[in-house]
Design a protein around this motif. Structure first.
Motif, short mmCIF file in Angstrom:
data_model
loop_
_atom_site.label_atom_id
_atom_site.label_comp_id
_atom_site.label_asym_id
_atom_site.label_seq_id
_atom_site.Cartn_x
_atom_site.Cartn_y
_atom_site.Cartn_z
N GLN A 1 124.75 -16.72 -31.50
CA GLN A 1 124.37 -17.40 -30.27
C GLN A 1 125.53 -17.48 -29.29
OE1 GLN A 1 122.35 -21.32 -30.44
NE2 GLN A 1 123.57 -21.82 -28.64
N TYR B 1 114.62 -26.28 -30.88
CA TYR B 1 116.00 -25.78 -30.89
C TYR B 1 116.97 -26.88 -31.34
CZ TYR B 1 120.46 -24.23 -28.88
OH TYR B 1 121.79 -23.89 -28.70
N GLU C 1 117.98 -17.56 -40.07
CA GLU C 1 118.03 -18.82 -39.34
C GLU C 1 118.76 -18.67 -38.01
OE1 GLU C 1 118.01 -22.42 -42.55
OE2 GLU C 1 119.76 -21.10 -42.60
N GLU C 2 119.86 -17.93 -38.03
CA GLU C 2 120.60 -17.70 -36.78
C GLU C 2 119.76 -16.90 -35.78
OE1 GLU C 2 124.31 -17.89 -34.45
OE2 GLU C 2 123.39 -19.06 -36.05
N TYR D 1 121.87 -28.06 -39.13
CA TYR D 1 122.86 -27.16 -39.70
C TYR D 1 124.14 -27.93 -39.98
CZ TYR D 1 119.82 -23.28 -38.30
OH TYR D 1 118.76 -22.42 -38.15
N MET E 1 117.57 -19.21 -33.97
CA MET E 1 118.31 -19.98 -32.98
C MET E 1 118.51 -19.19 -31.68
SD MET E 1 119.12 -23.09 -33.89
CE MET E 1 120.56 -23.48 -32.90
N LYS F 1 116.69 -27.76 -35.11
CA LYS F 1 117.37 -26.78 -35.96
C LYS F 1 118.87 -26.93 -35.87
CE LYS F 1 113.69 -23.35 -35.46
NZ LYS F 1 113.31 -22.08 -34.78
N ARG F 2 119.35 -27.11 -34.65
CA ARG F 2 120.80 -27.20 -34.45
C ARG F 2 121.39 -28.39 -35.19
NH1 ARG F 2 124.09 -25.30 -29.33
NH2 ARG F 2 126.15 -26.04 -29.93
N ASP G 1 115.21 -18.99 -29.76
CA ASP G 1 114.91 -20.24 -29.06
C ASP G 1 115.80 -20.38 -27.83
OD1 ASP G 1 112.94 -20.93 -30.84
OD2 ASP G 1 114.18 -22.32 -31.99
N TYR G 2 117.09 -20.09 -27.98
CA TYR G 2 118.01 -20.19 -26.85
C TYR G 2 117.61 -19.22 -25.74
CZ TYR G 2 122.26 -20.08 -24.07
OH TYR G 2 123.14 -20.15 -23.02
#
Length: 198
Positions: A82, A25, A41-42, A32, A45, A28-29, A48-49
């Protein structure tokens, strides 16, 4: 760190999974660097969150996603989804199973195709005062942290797409409902830069 320590102290078998998902996570964060990312991609995210929160929260949360395949290359503001999924999990306000549904598709608008993003939960919903303030864009950022996140998305949508597009808030029969409408733009990446394709 407190969450990791709690899992460690309890000798939780979920610790390894939590650290692996957290690492992915954060990677990836931090990658960006643009104001926008692809919907695909979002989606990764928020998954994962959700996985992280599922390990940490005692109250179960059910995340359902209905995302049209032809929308996944579309550009959306980074963390737009997210923010609202996180808001539902943190402030849904129920002690029972909380369900969150993310529904995304394309619709015909007056200026072309639009991306319609709907996030709805089964929580307590917005208070009348908060609902009015959110739809007027009048929530003060000095208040609760989740309001800062919501208004940040609100302002970024306005900056990227103007006043014609944006986000609306409402209470459904059960829970809160957030709808985002933005123009469909294809996803292209050149040398770490994101561009809008036709």
């Amino acid at each position: 760190l407190k969450s990791i320590d709690a899992l460690y102290q309890n000798n939780s078998p979920s610790l390894d999974v939590f650290l692996r998902v957290l690492s992915d996570y954060m990677r990836k964060r931090l990658s960006y660097l643009s104001a926008t990312v692809s919907l695909a991609e979002e989606e990764e995210m928020i998954q994962d969150y959700y996985s992280l929160m599922s390990i940490l929260h005692q109250t179960p949360v059910l995340l359902e996603k209905e995302i049209a395949e032809n929308t996944k290359s579309s550009l959306i503001p980074v963390f737009a989804l997210q923010t609202f999924v996180e808001n539902s999990i943190k402030y849904g306000g129920r002690d029972e199973l909380l369900s969150i549904c993310v529904n995304i598709g394309k619709e015909n608008g007056k200026d072309g195709e639009e991306l319609c993003i709907c996030i709805q939960d089964s929580g307590i919903g917005f208070s009348p005062e908060m609902l009015e303030a959110l739809n007027k864009g009048e929530v003060k950022q000095k208040k609760a942290g989740h309001q800062i996140g919501i208004m940040n998305v609100f302002q970024r949508l306005k900056l990227l797409y103007g006043d014609v597009y944006g986000v609306t808030f409402e209470n459904a029969d059960i829970g809160a409902k957030v709808t985002i409408r933005i123009p469909v733009r294809k996803f292209e990446r050149f040398e770490n830069e994101y561009t809008f394709g036709g």
